[in-house]
Design an enzyme around this catalytic site. Structure first.
Site, PDB file in Angstrom:
ATOM      1  N   HIS A   1       3.548 -10.727 -17.385  1.00 15.91           N
ATOM      2  CA  HIS A   1       2.393 -10.257 -16.804  1.00 15.91           C
ATOM      3  C   HIS A   1       2.662 -10.062 -15.501  1.00 15.91           C
ATOM      4  CE1 HIS A   1      -1.829 -10.333 -16.221  1.00 15.91           C
ATOM      5  NE2 HIS A   1      -1.755 -11.145 -14.935  1.00 15.91           N
TER       6      HIS A   1
ATOM      7  N   LYS B   1       3.836  -3.165 -14.681  1.00 16.78           N
ATOM      8  CA  LYS B   1       2.962  -3.259 -13.527  1.00 16.78           C
ATOM      9  C   LYS B   1       3.746  -2.621 -12.133  1.00 16.78           C
ATOM     10  CE  LYS B   1      -0.434  -6.599 -15.403  1.00 16.78           C
ATOM     11  NZ  LYS B   1       0.295  -7.083 -16.370  1.00 16.78           N
TER      12      LYS B   1
ATOM     13  N   GLU C   1       4.718 -17.937 -13.422  1.00 19.94           N
ATOM     14  CA  GLU C   1       5.005 -17.217 -14.689  1.00 19.94           C
ATOM     15  C   GLU C   1       6.735 -17.528 -15.064  1.00 19.94           C
ATOM     16  OE1 GLU C   1       4.503 -13.185 -17.525  1.00 19.94           O
ATOM     17  OE2 GLU C   1       4.345 -13.192 -15.315  1.00 19.94           O
TER      18      GLU C   1
ATOM     19  N   PHE D   1      -7.908 -13.926 -14.562  1.00 24.42           N
ATOM     20  CA  PHE D   1      -8.817 -14.610 -13.802  1.00 24.42           C
ATOM     21  C   PHE D   1      -9.934 -15.516 -14.843  1.00 24.42           C
ATOM     22  CE2 PHE D   1      -9.258 -12.082  -9.511  1.00 24.42           C
ATOM     23  CZ  PHE D   1      -7.951 -12.480  -9.258  1.00 24.42           C
TER      24      PHE D   1
ATOM     25  N   CYS E   1      -7.871 -10.073 -17.202  1.00 30.33           N
ATOM     26  CA  CYS E   1      -6.800  -9.218 -17.428  1.00 30.33           C
ATOM     27  C   CYS E   1      -6.324  -9.679 -18.474  1.00 30.33           C
ATOM     28  CB  CYS E   1      -5.760  -9.378 -16.260  1.00 30.33           C
ATOM     29  SG  CYS E   1      -6.691  -9.278 -14.564  1.00 30.33           S
TER      30      CYS E   1
ATOM     31  N   HIS F   1      -1.626  -2.806 -11.876  1.00 33.87           N
ATOM     32  CA  HIS F   1      -2.471  -3.478 -12.537  1.00 33.87           C
ATOM     33  C   HIS F   1      -3.548  -3.105 -13.079  1.00 33.87           C
ATOM     34  CE1 HIS F   1      -3.689  -7.120 -14.692  1.00 33.87           C
ATOM     35  NE2 HIS F   1      -3.782  -8.057 -13.630  1.00 33.87           N
TER      36      HIS F   1
END
Length: 415
Positions: A305, A337, A316, A401, A165, A342
């Site tokens: 994010h 998002k 975060e 990831f 991502c 996403h």
């Protein structure tokens, strides 16, 4: 060697809200969601039945039918977004453009998943002789960059970045470095993703990563809200035209803003879970500030994010507080998002474009679906309604990831 400055002169996007970046932006400011029931495949046997699909996209509006047949959907979206960005920057109308000094870097976390799924089905149902001769060039992640370079004849550096991502944020970070070092005059940088199919949704469901709030699609993505239950998958593409300041001024290009720095790090912790207290995210933000020669107190806005997963949003938030200390309470933070879902490897570039438009218009889009505050997520997330605010310096966070972290610094252009 004196480092060159990198500025953004063109933008393009294909998103779940619209087929242009400007229309996407207007709908984000209005708090509209692009998330709805999945139409691209039969979801009967799937736990998750919602996603952010790019609606109304006809590849033949952007390329001829033969080209379209030989591209995976992620590549079609990339070519379409690149076309908008190139047109927006008026790049091809430049009479003395040196095509050997134009680079293309397009990130994708997964690449041609739709093609992979379809050709696998052919293999197991009908045998290896039924596999398409275009299978490999349609599937590989780097093909979007290759197709864009071939379309315009650009002969500069050409490759893909793959960091889940964070892929398109990594593409922008690489573009910044290439411009800084003077290796190219122009870089088309961005990302593309199209994974809304049986395998993509089924795979993320197996990880228990996706929201299953199927009865309320537009309320399913709720970053930083206490009742968040996972991210909502989206698809799309975004592209930026990044130039050396010297090159942009020479051709009198409009300038949206400056890509002032980037910071990268690894969690070195877990395949899917963020490091405790977002330690890798902290490193990426700190490195970005150093590379941009920015003090923490100068940052006004962070496009987070903000995935809507329990672990990411909490970590975060902690990471931002660790990096900014007391100044964290003065920051505006939002999650694109919450309305687009996403977009995996395409998220970072679209969120960078959102920052540039926020600075241009003096307004920050809301983080929608803020209904029940999470005491562990205690920043100003611009809940539910856009806010007017003059922004000069912003950060954009992207985490993937594998523990990949990327942070970008964008600032208002000053000559």
């Amino acid at each position: 060697m004196q480092m060159k400055r990198a500025v953004i002169t063109g933008m393009g996007a294909m998103t779940p809200l619209a087929l242009t970046i400007e229309e996407t932006w207007q709908k984000l400011v209005a708090g509209e969601s692009g998330i709805d029931e999945i139409t691209l495949f039969d979801t009967t046997d799937h736990k998750t039945k919602i996603a952010g699909e790019v609606k109304g996209f006809n590849p033949e509006d952007y390329m001829d039918s033969k080209e379209a047949r030989h591209m995976d959907r992620f590549c079609q979206l990339a070519v379409a977004a690149a076309g908008e960005a190139v047109k927006d920057a008026e790049l091809m109308s430049m009479p003395q453009l040196d095509i050997e000094r134009v680079a293309v870097i397009v990130g994708s976390g997964i690449g041609g998943m739709l093609t992979f799924t379809e050709e696998s089905r052919k293999l197991f149902e009908r045998g290896p002789r039924r596999i398409s001769p275009f299978f490999i060039p349609m599937m590989i992640s780097d093909i979007a960059a290759g197709q864009i370079s071939m379309r315009y004849g650009f002969r500069g550096p050409n490759y893909a970045t793959t960091s889940a991502c964070a892929s398109s944020a990594n593409a922008l970070a690489d573009a910044w470095r290439i411009i800084q070092r003077g290796e190219s005059d122009v870089v088309i940088a961005g990302g593309a993703e199209a994974t809304i199919n049986e395998l993509g949704v089924g795979g993320f469901n197996a990880l228990k990563a996706l929201s299953t709030r199927n009865e309320e699609p537009q309320k399913a993505s709720r970053p930083f809200d206490q009742e968040r239950d996972g991210f909502v998958m989206g698809e799309g593409s975004g592209m930026l035209i990044i130039e050396s300041l010297e090159h942009a001024l020479q051709r009198n290009a409009k300038i949206y803003g400056e890509l002032a720095g980037a910071g990268l790090s690894a969690d070195a912790y877990h395949v899917t879970m963020p490091a405790p207290e977002g330690y890798g995210a902290q490193l990426a933000m700190k490195r970005c500030l150093v590379n941009a020669n920015i003090q923490p107190e100068e940052v006004q806005y962070i496009n987070a994010h903000g995935t809507s997963t329990p672990a990411n949003d909490k970590n975060e938030t902690i990471a931002i507080r660790k990096v900014f200390g007391a100044h964290a309470d003065a920051l505006s933070v939002n999650s694109t998002k919450s309305m687009l879902g996403h977009l995996l490897g395409a998220s970072g570039v679209i969120e960078a474009a959102v920052i540039l438009l926020s600075m241009r218009d003096g307004i920050l889009h809301p983080t929608v679906n803020q209904e029940i505050p999470d005491p562990e997520c205690d920043l100003d997330y611009i809940p539910n309604k856009a806010q007017k605010r003059e922004i000069n310096i912003s950060l954009s966070n992207s985490f993937g990831f594998g523990g990949h972290n990327a942070c970008l610094c964008l600032r208002r252009f000053e000559s």
